[in-house]
Design an enzyme around this catalytic site. Structure first.
Site, PDB file in Angstrom:
ATOM      1  CG  HIS A 107      -1.913   1.192   1.153  1.00 20.26           C
ATOM      2  ND1 HIS A 107      -3.174   1.303   0.630  1.00 20.26           N
ATOM      3  CD2 HIS A 107      -1.607   2.517   1.955  1.00 20.26           C
ATOM      4  CE1 HIS A 107      -3.518   2.469   0.801  1.00 20.26           C
ATOM      5  NE2 HIS A 107      -2.835   3.239   1.537  1.00 20.26           N
ATOM      6  CB  CYS A 108       1.999   3.398  -2.486  1.00 15.02           C
ATOM      7  SG  CYS A 108       2.868   5.010  -3.005  1.00 15.02           S
ATOM      8  CB  ILE A 109       1.245   6.795   2.368  1.00 14.91           C
ATOM      9  CG1 ILE A 109       2.803   6.864   2.505  1.00 14.91           C
ATOM     10  CG2 ILE A 109       0.823   5.365   3.235  1.00 14.91           C
ATOM     11  CD1 ILE A 109       3.379   7.099   3.926  1.00 14.91           C
ATOM     12  CG  ASN A 144      -4.788   7.797  -0.036  1.00 16.40           C
ATOM     13  OD1 ASN A 144      -4.725   6.967   1.136  1.00 16.40           O
ATOM     14  ND2 ASN A 144      -5.970   8.403   0.005  1.00 16.40           N
TER      15      ASN A 144
END
Length: 223
Positions: free
Chosen positions: A141-143, A146
């Site tokens: 999951h890439c912040i 998002n």
């Protein structure tokens, strides 16, 4: 529900499933990344490209920048809008259940069945707690985006990273050459001196003249 999340994770409302990177709430890291990206693009076009001393190299710098920036922005938009969820999740007309009771189920996914989304999933799928959905061939999951990176968008994500590296290297070299050029004298064989020292930008000299603009602004202030 808050529009922006400032925590380490993004809390969704009960039953909500994040569709893509634009689903609320947005992560503050995501917004910082977008602001920094826009800043670098504007800085490149409005300062670095037009400050190159000779006219042909200015256009070459703009062309090279566009070849790097346009594909990057296109891939960024695609990843932001693309939903990397499992096909079975995409076919649901409702969001997954918000809570998972470990007293009932030991794992979220058991025998390729997600107990939160309540669908059959593929072998490499994983339920992302931040997006509250099962992601096909989950990677992470890439912040910064998002959203999740998985089998449906991994190639685009990796290609975008390559363009980021190339673009960053190009901006660094361009800035370094212009920095070196500020210490050059007129007798140098190859002039790297930035053009802004002459009072106007070479490429827009037929349209803009900074001295004339400055005089006009000064006149308007007096009026």
């Amino acid at each position: 529900m808050a529009v922006i999340s400032f925590g380490s994770t993004v809390d969704l409302e009960a039953g909500q499933r994040r569709k893509n990177g634009l689903s609320l709430p947005l992560h503050y890291i995501q917004l910082l990344g977008i602001i920094f990206m826009v800043f670098l693009i504007l800085m490149n076009y409005l300062t670095l490209c037009v400050n190159i001393p000779t006219h042909p190299w200015q256009w070459l710098s703009i062309v090279i920048s566009s070849v790097i920036i346009l594909p990057f922005v296109t891939m960024f938009i695609i990843i932001t809008y693309l939903d990397p969820a499992e096909d079975a999740v995409l076919n649901l007309h409702r969001g997954p259940k918000a809570k998972f009771d470990r007293r009932v189920h030991e794992h979220v996914i058991t025998n390729l069945y997600c107990n939160i989304c309540e669908v059959q999933v593929t072998s490499n799928a994983k339920h992302c707690s931040a997006c509250n959905k099962c992601v096909y061939s989950f990677d992470h999951h890439c912040i910064w985006l998002n959203t999740c990176v998985g089998g449906k968008n991994y190639r685009i994500f990796f290609s975008m990273l390559i363009f980021i590296v190339i673009g960053t290297f190009f901006i660094f070299i361009n800035s370094l050459l212009q920095f070196i050029g500020t210490f050059q004298n007129s007798s140098s064989a190859i002039s790297l001196k930035p053009f802004y020292s002459t009072g106007k930008y070479k490429i827009y000299s037929t349209v803009f003249n900074t001295k004339e603009i400055g005089s006009s602004i000064h006149l308007l202030i007096k009026l």
